[in-house]
Design a protein around this motif. Structure first.
Motif, PDB file in Angstrom:
ATOM      1  N   GLY A  83       0.817  -1.207   0.000  1.00  0.00           N
ATOM      2  CA  GLY A  83       0.000   0.000   0.000  1.00  0.00           C
ATOM      3  C   GLY A  83       0.846   1.251   0.000  1.00  0.00           C
ATOM      4  O   GLY A  83       2.009   1.251  -0.410  1.00  0.00           O
ATOM      5  N   GLY A  84       0.280   2.347   0.500  1.00  0.00           N
ATOM      6  CA  GLY A  84       0.958   3.635   0.454  1.00  0.00           C
ATOM      7  C   GLY A  84       1.788   3.972   1.673  1.00  0.00           C
ATOM      8  O   GLY A  84       2.543   4.942   1.654  1.00  0.00           O
ATOM      9  N   GLY A  85       1.648   3.181   2.745  1.00  0.00           N
ATOM     10  CA  GLY A  85       2.405   3.470   3.959  1.00  0.00           C
ATOM     11  C   GLY A  85       2.036   2.497   5.057  1.00  0.00           C
ATOM     12  O   GLY A  85       1.153   1.653   4.896  1.00  0.00           O
ATOM     13  N   PRO A  86       2.679   2.596   6.203  1.00  0.00           N
ATOM     14  CA  PRO A  86       2.489   1.626   7.282  1.00  0.00           C
ATOM     15  C   PRO A  86       1.115   1.664   7.934  1.00  0.00           C
ATOM     16  O   PRO A  86       0.797   0.766   8.722  1.00  0.00           O
ATOM     17  CB  PRO A  86       3.578   1.998   8.291  1.00  0.00           C
ATOM     18  N   ASN A  87       0.305   2.671   7.613  1.00  0.00           N
ATOM     19  CA  ASN A  87      -1.044   2.751   8.174  1.00  0.00           C
ATOM     20  C   ASN A  87      -2.129   2.608   7.116  1.00  0.00           C
ATOM     21  O   ASN A  87      -3.313   2.773   7.410  1.00  0.00           O
ATOM     22  CB  ASN A  87      -1.226   4.078   8.913  1.00  0.00           C
ATOM     23  N   ASP A  88      -1.726   2.309   5.890  1.00  0.00           N
ATOM     24  CA  ASP A  88      -2.670   2.193   4.782  1.00  0.00           C
ATOM     25  C   ASP A  88      -3.398   0.846   4.877  1.00  0.00           C
ATOM     26  O   ASP A  88      -2.772  -0.207   4.789  1.00  0.00           O
ATOM     27  CB  ASP A  88      -1.913   2.306   3.460  1.00  0.00           C
ATOM     28  N   VAL A  89      -4.729   0.900   5.031  1.00  0.00           N
ATOM     29  CA  VAL A  89      -5.549  -0.288   5.336  1.00  0.00           C
ATOM     30  C   VAL A  89      -4.880  -1.028   6.494  1.00  0.00           C
ATOM     31  O   VAL A  89      -4.267  -2.079   6.333  1.00  0.00           O
ATOM     32  CB  VAL A  89      -5.754  -1.194   4.120  1.00  0.00           C
ATOM     33  N   SER A  90      -5.001  -0.462   7.655  1.00  0.00           N
ATOM     34  CA  SER A  90      -4.271  -0.952   8.833  1.00  0.00           C
ATOM     35  C   SER A  90      -4.603  -2.398   9.167  1.00  0.00           C
ATOM     36  O   SER A  90      -3.776  -3.113   9.744  1.00  0.00           O
ATOM     37  CB  SER A  90      -4.561  -0.058  10.037  1.00  0.00           C
ATOM     38  N   THR A 104      -7.552  -4.097  17.166  1.00  0.00           N
ATOM     39  CA  THR A 104      -7.095  -3.710  15.831  1.00  0.00           C
ATOM     40  C   THR A 104      -6.827  -4.949  14.997  1.00  0.00           C
ATOM     41  O   THR A 104      -6.141  -5.863  15.439  1.00  0.00           O
ATOM     42  CB  THR A 104      -5.797  -2.895  15.909  1.00  0.00           C
ATOM     43  N   GLY A 105      -7.357  -4.972  13.805  1.00  0.00           N
ATOM     44  CA  GLY A 105      -7.136  -6.109  12.927  1.00  0.00           C
ATOM     45  C   GLY A 105      -8.334  -6.348  12.031  1.00  0.00           C
ATOM     46  O   GLY A 105      -9.345  -5.633  12.095  1.00  0.00           O
ATOM     47  N   PHE A 328      -0.814  -2.896  -3.031  1.00  0.00           N
ATOM     48  CA  PHE A 328      -0.985  -3.772  -1.880  1.00  0.00           C
ATOM     49  C   PHE A 328      -0.538  -5.194  -2.220  1.00  0.00           C
ATOM     50  O   PHE A 328      -0.469  -5.582  -3.393  1.00  0.00           O
ATOM     51  CB  PHE A 328      -2.448  -3.800  -1.420  1.00  0.00           C
ATOM     52  N   LEU A 329      -0.231  -5.951  -1.187  1.00  0.00           N
ATOM     53  CA  LEU A 329       0.135  -7.361  -1.280  1.00  0.00           C
ATOM     54  C   LEU A 329       1.292  -7.627  -2.238  1.00  0.00           C
ATOM     55  O   LEU A 329       1.242  -8.562  -3.051  1.00  0.00           O
ATOM     56  CB  LEU A 329      -1.078  -8.208  -1.675  1.00  0.00           C
ATOM     57  N   PRO A 330       2.371  -6.822  -2.181  1.00  0.00           N
ATOM     58  CA  PRO A 330       3.524  -7.137  -3.024  1.00  0.00           C
ATOM     59  C   PRO A 330       4.045  -8.528  -2.688  1.00  0.00           C
ATOM     60  O   PRO A 330       4.016  -8.975  -1.538  1.00  0.00           O
ATOM     61  CB  PRO A 330       4.538  -6.047  -2.653  1.00  0.00           C
ATOM     62  N   VAL A 331       4.516  -9.213  -3.704  1.00  0.00           N
ATOM     63  CA  VAL A 331       5.030 -10.578  -3.555  1.00  0.00           C
ATOM     64  C   VAL A 331       6.399 -10.532  -2.893  1.00  0.00           C
ATOM     65  O   VAL A 331       7.255  -9.710  -3.251  1.00  0.00           O
ATOM     66  CB  VAL A 331       5.104 -11.259  -4.931  1.00  0.00           C
ATOM     67  N   THR A 332       6.636 -11.426  -1.951  1.00  0.00           N
ATOM     68  CA  THR A 332       7.919 -11.458  -1.256  1.00  0.00           C
ATOM     69  C   THR A 332       9.012 -12.005  -2.175  1.00  0.00           C
ATOM     70  O   THR A 332       8.741 -12.765  -3.116  1.00  0.00           O
ATOM     71  CB  THR A 332       7.852 -12.333   0.003  1.00  0.00           C
ATOM     72  N   GLY A 366       5.840   1.713  -3.669  1.00  0.00           N
ATOM     73  CA  GLY A 366       4.970   1.827  -2.517  1.00  0.00           C
ATOM     74  C   GLY A 366       5.609   1.238  -1.271  1.00  0.00           C
ATOM     75  O   GLY A 366       6.789   0.860  -1.256  1.00  0.00           O
ATOM     76  N   TYR A 367       4.836   1.132  -0.227  1.00  0.00           N
ATOM     77  CA  TYR A 367       5.307   0.571   1.036  1.00  0.00           C
ATOM     78  C   TYR A 367       5.572  -0.927   0.869  1.00  0.00           C
ATOM     79  O   TYR A 367       4.855  -1.617   0.167  1.00  0.00           O
ATOM     80  CB  TYR A 367       4.251   0.807   2.107  1.00  0.00           C
ATOM     81  N   ASN A 368       6.646  -1.413   1.497  1.00  0.00           N
ATOM     82  CA  ASN A 368       7.042  -2.831   1.397  1.00  0.00           C
ATOM     83  C   ASN A 368       7.385  -3.244  -0.023  1.00  0.00           C
ATOM     84  O   ASN A 368       7.318  -4.428  -0.376  1.00  0.00           O
ATOM     85  CB  ASN A 368       5.930  -3.771   1.894  1.00  0.00           C
ATOM     86  N   ASN A 369       7.760  -2.297  -0.878  1.00  0.00           N
ATOM     87  CA  ASN A 369       7.983  -2.642  -2.272  1.00  0.00           C
ATOM     88  C   ASN A 369       9.087  -3.684  -2.431  1.00  0.00           C
ATOM     89  O   ASN A 369      10.154  -3.591  -1.820  1.00  0.00           O
ATOM     90  CB  ASN A 369       8.369  -1.403  -3.079  1.00  0.00           C
ATOM     91  N   THR A 370       8.817  -4.690  -3.254  1.00  0.00           N
ATOM     92  CA  THR A 370       9.817  -5.699  -3.623  1.00  0.00           C
ATOM     93  C   THR A 370      10.093  -5.667  -5.120  1.00  0.00           C
ATOM     94  O   THR A 370      11.062  -6.278  -5.585  1.00  0.00           O
ATOM     95  CB  THR A 370       9.319  -7.107  -3.253  1.00  0.00           C
ATOM     96  N   GLY A 371       9.216  -4.987  -5.865  1.00  0.00           N
ATOM     97  CA  GLY A 371       9.312  -4.999  -7.324  1.00  0.00           C
ATOM     98  C   GLY A 371       8.435  -6.064  -7.956  1.00  0.00           C
ATOM     99  O   GLY A 371       8.333  -6.130  -9.176  1.00  0.00           O
TER     100      GLY A 371
END
Length: 514
Positions: A83-90, A104-105, A328-332, A366-371
């Motif tokens: 997503g866009g940051g550490p709080n995006d769709v928390s 939270t969850g 969202f949900l970038p592949v590891t 984006g956040y957590n980007n792996t490419g």
């Protein structure tokens, strides 16, 4: 009321009270709109509307963009929240890094939507006997479908929460706060009972026409879901029997009873809806005109925009026509390394890292980007909505709850865990290697590790990996670096709101006494 298109099935139940949104999970279903429940269910058409309202809760989306597949993917080792940051769709962030708490969850959305589905099923089952203007064979089919779907919702709930209430009739207002939890064993027993009764119903068809009834469940769906339930319960012999009924006599051939067959081309799974491999399919449409005022009311697949690369721009002719998404949900990198040389790779992962390095396209990190992004569901210009409303909410990409390759691998696993050698000549060997042969891979022994790895590569991104890790006891090891705590994170906490002034107690894994 949220309405969903099951392929070619129109919904006409606007305002029906039993399909109303719940403000307090399953305990608080208020009459909404102009059609009150006590005046409904007089005709077959009204009963049909009630049935479709149950189906409506299978592919649910919350107003906060939470979906069951999104939650399960984010929680697994194959994806990060992104997503866009550490709080995006928390809700996705905290399940991905295992910092979720009872407050939270994603648990509120999973709990509420599942119990809404159960309420609708219970209401239809209560009302069907009194519908006089209705063919009895049709009534029997509706009953079987409602029981199957109720079992489906309870299976989700008992896997996610373990300690849940079991209700088999609509909850009256005076009983809202007197509902207690039962043991998981009692829930599983009821799930088995509902599915066995659905299977025994002669009016539940073995096959349906995709053109007129695509999306409705069949007897094959009931067998497959019961096999999956038995697999979770580690009832290997029973699971084998159910899966063999679905998979047919010879792996790779057409299932004589239900007509299931692996598609020749793996990539066609995301091009052809309600195909020969589909056993239980979550249906979406691009023509519902869903809008931002009620994201949960849209009939589109929100993952189409969520998993696409952010600020995507094609730089050369022939570049993929991805819609600029929300990353969202970038592949590891772990999944990328595992699948990179597999024939399923180009249909599973969108490699934006490579596209950018070769000057073919650009995107914003984006956040957590792996490419690496999830190709299976990424929205494209070529499948954007033409039915009105913002295209972001109206992608018509279907997803599979159960498909044939899944049941092949589950039967193979049950057989190996039941003592079958898995060597050439065994059925487990044939099942595993029918899945591999479909994509041109050589045969290998059907060991538990080989089957488990095949499930990861075959079903990547489809919301199966986290459940596989939990049910096999591998989650604590595989997800340790993500913060997963053994003996706790195998289930979600009961939503705090459900504990307020009720008899429901928090699970002991989350600091409660249940």
């Amino acid at each position: 009321m949220k309405q969903r298109n099951i392929k070619y099935i129109a919904l006409v139940a606007a305002g029906l009270s039993m399909a109303a949104a719940c403000s307090r999970g399953f305990l608080d279903v208020q009459p909404r709109g102009t059609i009150l429940e006590e005046n409904y269910y007089k005709t077959a058409a009204e009963a049909y509307t009630g049935l479709i309202a149950i189906y409506d809760k299978v592919p649910w989306t919350s107003n906060g963009y939470v979906t069951k597949v999104g939650v399960a993917d984010a929680a697994s080792d194959d994806h990060l929240a992104g997503g866009g940051g550490p709080n995006d769709v928390s809700q996705l962030q905290v399940i991905s890094n295992y910092t979720l708490t009872p407050a939270t969850g994603p648990q509120d959305d999973i709990w509420a939507n599942s119990y809404q589905g159960i309420f609708r099923a219970n209401k239809l089952l209560q009302k069907l006997p009194g519908v006089t203007a209705m063919d009895e064979n049709t009534k029997a089919r509706f009953t079987a479908e409602a029981k199957l779907l109720r079992a489906y919702f309870y299976f989700d709930l008992v896997r996610f929460f373990k300690n849940i209430p079991l209700t088999l009739e609509p909850i009256e207002k005076n009983d809202w706060y007197n509902i207690s939890q039962v043991t998981p064993q009692e829930v599983y027993a009821q799930i088995e009972k509902d599915l066995k009764e659905a299977i025994a119903e002669t009016n539940l068809p073995n096959t349906i026409s995709a053109a007129s009834e695509g999306g409705r469940v069949t007897k094959g769906t009931a067998h497959a879901l019961l096999g999956k339930v038995y697999l979770w319960e580690q009832k290997w012999t029973e699971a084998i029997a159910e899966f063999q009924e679905v998979n047919g006599a010879t792996p790779g051939d057409v299932s004589a009873t239900y007509g299931y067959k692996l598609l020749a081309n793996f990539g066609d799974l995301w091009k052809t809806k309600f195909n020969s491999e589909s056993i239980f399919e979550m249906s979406f449409t691009s023509t519902s005109a869903g809008n931002w005022d009620c994201v949960s009311c849209s009939e589109g697949n929100v993952l189409g925009i969520m998993v696409g690369p952010r600020a995507y721009k094609a730089l050369k002719t022939g570049a993929p026509d991805y819609v600029s998404g929300w990353s969202f949900l970038p592949v590891t990198t772990n999944l990328f390394d595992a699948i990179h040389n597999d024939p399923r790779y180009p249909y599973t992962i969108a490699n934006l890292d490579s596209l950018e390095k070769n000057g073919i396209a650009s995107y914003e990190k984006g956040y957590n980007n792996t490419g690496y992004f999830l190709e299976k569901f990424a929205g494209r210009v070529s499948n954007k909505s033409t039915g009105g409303g913002p295209s972001e909410l109206n992608f018509g990409i279907n997803m599979y709850e159960i498909r044939l390759a899944d049941t092949y691998l589950m039967e193979a696993e049950a057989r190996v865990r039941n003592g079958e050698s898995g060597l050439a000549g065994t059925r487990s060997y044939a099942l595993l290697n029918a899945v591999r042969a479909r994509v041109g891979l050589p045969a290998i022994p059907a060991t538990f590790d080989n089957i488990f790895n095949e499930r990861r590569l075959e079903l990547a991104g489809e919301g199966k990996r986290w459940f596989d890790l939990v049910r096999t006891g591998k989650a604590a090891t595989v997800l340790a670096t993500r913060g997963f705590v053994a003996g706790k994170n195998e289930i979600l906490p009961i939503p705090l709101l459900e504990l307020d002034n009720t008899k429901i107690e928090q699970s002991k894994e989350w600091g409660g006494t249940k």
